[in-house]
Design an enzyme around this catalytic site. Sequence first.
Site, PDB file in Angstrom:
ATOM      1  NE  ARG A   1      -2.589   8.098   8.345  1.00 44.91           N
ATOM      2  CZ  ARG A   1      -2.261   9.137   9.118  1.00 44.91           C
ATOM      3  NH1 ARG A   1      -2.609   9.161  10.384  1.00 44.91           N
ATOM      4  NH2 ARG A   1      -1.577  10.138   8.616  1.00 44.91           N
TER       5      ARG A   1
ATOM      6  CG  ASP B   1      -5.588  17.522   0.718  1.00 48.20           C
ATOM      7  OD1 ASP B   1      -5.778  16.295   0.564  1.00 48.20           O
ATOM      8  OD2 ASP B   1      -6.461  18.300   1.119  1.00 48.20           O
TER       9      ASP B   1
ATOM     10  N   PRO C   1       1.031 -13.336   1.085  1.00 55.10           N
ATOM     11  CG  PRO C   1       2.489 -14.824   2.150  1.00 55.10           C
ATOM     12  CD  PRO C   1       1.053 -14.563   1.886  1.00 55.10           C
TER      13      PRO C   1
ATOM     14  CD  GLU D   1       3.762 -23.887   5.984  1.00 50.90           C
ATOM     15  OE1 GLU D   1       4.299 -23.627   4.895  1.00 50.90           O
ATOM     16  OE2 GLU D   1       4.191 -23.459   7.074  1.00 50.90           O
TER      17      GLU D   1
END
Length: 247
Positions: free
Chosen positions: A154, A169, A88, A116
């Site tokens: 991808r 594209d 995070p 944690e």
Amino acid sequence: MKFEVLTLFPGIVSAALSDSILKKAMEKGLLEVKVTDLRDFTHDRHNTADDAPFGGGPGMVMKPEPVFEAVDRIKAEGECVRIILMSPQGEVFNHKKALELSREKCKLVLICGRYEGIDERVRLSLVDEEISIGDFVLSGGEMAAAVVIEAAARLVPGVLGTDESAELDSFYDGLLDYPHYTRPAQYRDMPVPDVLLSGNHAEIRRWRRKEALKATMRKRPDLLEKVELGPEDKKLMGELEAEMWEG
Ligand code: 9D3
């Protein structure tokens, strides 16, 4: 491109990789993803991977040894590695980062934390960079790792079919998508816009571009600040502004 995911929950990551596009990419040899269970690098009979925090406080902390030993094994395989901690505290992932990773020649090692957090020495001596997928709390890095793998894979040339990659594209230009319709041409009280049934491809292209600009202006005006608009876009924006006043 090559990934290796280090995790205490290999099942979560593997499940996310069953997507058909990714499977085909692996079969074609364009993508390799190894999921490594950090419990394989524990040595006690309970396979302990976490422990209480020094200094006290709630929750548990992931022990450093399994992560260091897993990374030692990967490095011993002689490969060039780039070590990424899913966290995070990381830089927020986006298309630009996905594209950069898709061009990486080294193996991308994604370390997933649980509990944690992970012993700070992992960050200090192993990690090259940290990636977050957004400002919300997940239970661990596994889902985030799956997101990063899918988004980056991808963008590897050859992973998508020709239709999909042509779209990438020309259309990944930082605007939101235009509306899509399929049969029936009239449903309940909702007709498909006439222009889409007209067969006039120049008009259809213009309409789609204008709708993409409209959606972006309404829902994500922040995106318009970064995108470079061409002369046609500026004309369409002018039309949209005029229509706003008409209501
Ligand atoms: C509620 C615990 N938090 C106290 C401030 C800290 C915290 C520790 C571990 C919050 C989340 C996590 C687990 N999350 C990840 O490992 C994670 C994550 C995320 O939670 N959000 C967005 N991207 C990521 S990447 C890895």
